[in-house]
Motif scaffolding. Structure first.
Motif, mmCIF file in Angstrom:
data_model
loop_
_atom_site.group_PDB
_atom_site.id
_atom_site.type_symbol
_atom_site.label_atom_id
_atom_site.label_comp_id
_atom_site.label_asym_id
_atom_site.label_seq_id
_atom_site.Cartn_x
_atom_site.Cartn_y
_atom_site.Cartn_z
ATOM 1 N N HIS A 50 -2.858 0.461 -4.031
ATOM 2 C CA HIS A 50 -2.166 -0.767 -3.613
ATOM 3 C C HIS A 50 -1.770 -1.551 -4.853
ATOM 4 O O HIS A 50 -2.402 -1.452 -5.904
ATOM 5 N N THR A 51 -0.686 -2.276 -4.724
ATOM 6 C CA THR A 51 -0.183 -3.128 -5.794
ATOM 7 C C THR A 51 0.282 -4.421 -5.158
ATOM 8 O O THR A 51 0.366 -4.525 -3.940
ATOM 9 N N CYS A 52 0.566 -5.395 -5.973
ATOM 10 C CA CYS A 52 1.043 -6.658 -5.408
ATOM 11 C C CYS A 52 2.112 -7.263 -6.309
ATOM 12 O O CYS A 52 2.357 -6.785 -7.421
ATOM 13 N N TYR A 95 0.859 -1.184 0.000
ATOM 14 C CA TYR A 95 0.000 0.000 0.000
ATOM 15 C C TYR A 95 0.899 1.239 0.000
ATOM 16 O O TYR A 95 1.828 1.326 0.800
ATOM 17 N N LEU A 96 0.596 2.176 -0.898
ATOM 18 C CA LEU A 96 1.374 3.407 -1.001
ATOM 19 C C LEU A 96 0.434 4.596 -0.927
ATOM 20 O O LEU A 96 -0.746 4.502 -1.276
ATOM 21 N N GLU A 97 0.985 5.729 -0.511
ATOM 22 C CA GLU A 97 0.188 6.947 -0.420
ATOM 23 C C GLU A 97 1.038 8.164 -0.735
ATOM 24 O O GLU A 97 2.266 8.109 -0.710
ATOM 25 N N MET A 98 0.320 9.244 -0.985
ATOM 26 C CA MET A 98 0.920 10.555 -1.171
ATOM 27 C C MET A 98 0.060 11.508 -0.340
ATOM 28 O O MET A 98 -1.159 11.503 -0.463
ATOM 29 N N ARG A 99 0.687 12.292 0.508
ATOM 30 C CA ARG A 99 -0.039 13.177 1.420
ATOM 31 C C ARG A 99 -0.130 14.616 0.940
ATOM 32 O O ARG A 99 -0.817 15.431 1.530
ATOM 33 N N SER A 100 0.575 14.936 -0.153
ATOM 34 C CA SER A 100 0.550 16.296 -0.682
ATOM 35 C C SER A 100 0.817 16.246 -2.184
ATOM 36 O O SER A 100 1.662 15.471 -2.632
ATOM 37 N N PRO A 101 0.139 17.091 -2.954
ATOM 38 C CA PRO A 101 0.423 17.117 -4.395
ATOM 39 C C PRO A 101 1.859 17.558 -4.680
ATOM 40 O O PRO A 101 2.390 17.268 -5.753
ATOM 41 N N ASP A 102 2.502 18.228 -3.725
ATOM 42 C CA ASP A 102 3.891 18.656 -3.918
ATOM 43 C C ASP A 102 4.859 17.485 -3.966
ATOM 44 O O ASP A 102 6.000 17.636 -4.396
ATOM 45 N N VAL A 137 2.554 -3.176 4.219
ATOM 46 C CA VAL A 137 2.794 -4.354 3.381
ATOM 47 C C VAL A 137 2.108 -5.532 4.050
ATOM 48 O O VAL A 137 2.242 -5.725 5.265
ATOM 49 N N GLU A 138 1.354 -6.288 3.267
ATOM 50 C CA GLU A 138 0.671 -7.486 3.783
ATOM 51 C C GLU A 138 1.155 -8.698 3.000
ATOM 52 O O GLU A 138 1.277 -8.630 1.782
ATOM 53 N N LYS A 139 1.380 -9.796 3.729
ATOM 54 C CA LYS A 139 1.767 -11.057 3.101
ATOM 55 C C LYS A 139 0.673 -12.075 3.379
ATOM 56 O O LYS A 139 0.253 -12.255 4.512
ATOM 57 N N ASP A 140 0.198 -12.720 2.316
ATOM 58 C CA ASP A 140 -0.857 -13.731 2.421
ATOM 59 C C ASP A 140 -0.254 -15.062 1.982
ATOM 60 O O ASP A 140 0.042 -15.259 0.808
ATOM 61 N N PHE A 141 -0.049 -15.945 2.943
ATOM 62 C CA PHE A 141 0.605 -17.233 2.628
ATOM 63 C C PHE A 141 -0.360 -18.304 2.263
ATOM 64 O O PHE A 141 -1.361 -18.555 2.645
#
Length: 169
Positions: free
Chosen positions: A142-144, A10-17, A165-169
């Motif tokens: 999110h990407t995987c 999971y990724l994020e951006m908190r400001s357009p800058d 980050v999540e891991k699904d085994f």
């Protein structure tokens, strides 16, 4: 033989800058789909996601697709290269007011042409553009490890930061 675990980042951006844009040549154009079309969303989901084994919506009925595509919190954008459909992305305002890049990708024949960074730049810029009374406080995705091998690097190159980050085994 054990299958490789699913790793979701999971990724994020908190400001357009924070955005580090990448642009393509003028032949690459992105336009919002101003008239919602569940068929467009469904078809692009399958066409883009087939090579990455997107499975979360494969079993959806036409009614589920209609409800999804007509939701007021969803905006859909189509990417064109020399007037040929090249990919798409969906932006969805979540219940906390943040904007999720819900789906994002290029059609197989447009992968490897350095268009992914420009498509993501557009998605992030559009996500930050204010469409309501309340501006978003973050843009997330999110990407995987089953997505395009450069997906995570593209998100990070545009300025997005990993927050889980999540891991699904």
């Amino acid at each position: 033989m054990r299958a490789e675990p699913l790793i979701t980042t999971y990724l994020e951006m908190r400001s357009p800058d924070q955005l580090r844009p990448k642009h393509a040549d003028a032949r690459f154009q992105i336009r919002e789909q101003n008239e919602p079309s569940w068929v467009f969303n469904r078809d692009l989901y399958f066409r883009v996601g087939e090579q990455w084994d997107w499975i979360d919506r494969r079993a959806w009925t036409d009614e589920q697709w209609k409800e999804y595509a007509m939701a007021p919190e969803l905006r859909t954008f189509a990417a064109y290269y020399d007037q040929s459909l090249a990919g798409y992305y969906e932006l969805r305002q979540d219940s906390q007011g943040a904007i999720e890049i819900a789906y994002f990708g290029l059609l197989p024949e447009f992968i490897g042409r350095s268009l992914g960074g420009a498509l993501l730049t557009s998605a992030i810029q559009e996500a930050w553009s204010v469409r309501g009374a309340i501006a978003p406080d973050r843009v997330w995705v999110h990407t995987c490890n089953r997505d395009h091998p450069q997906a995570l690097a593209n998100y990070q190159a545009r300025g997005m930061v990993v927050y889980k980050v999540e891991k699904d085994f």
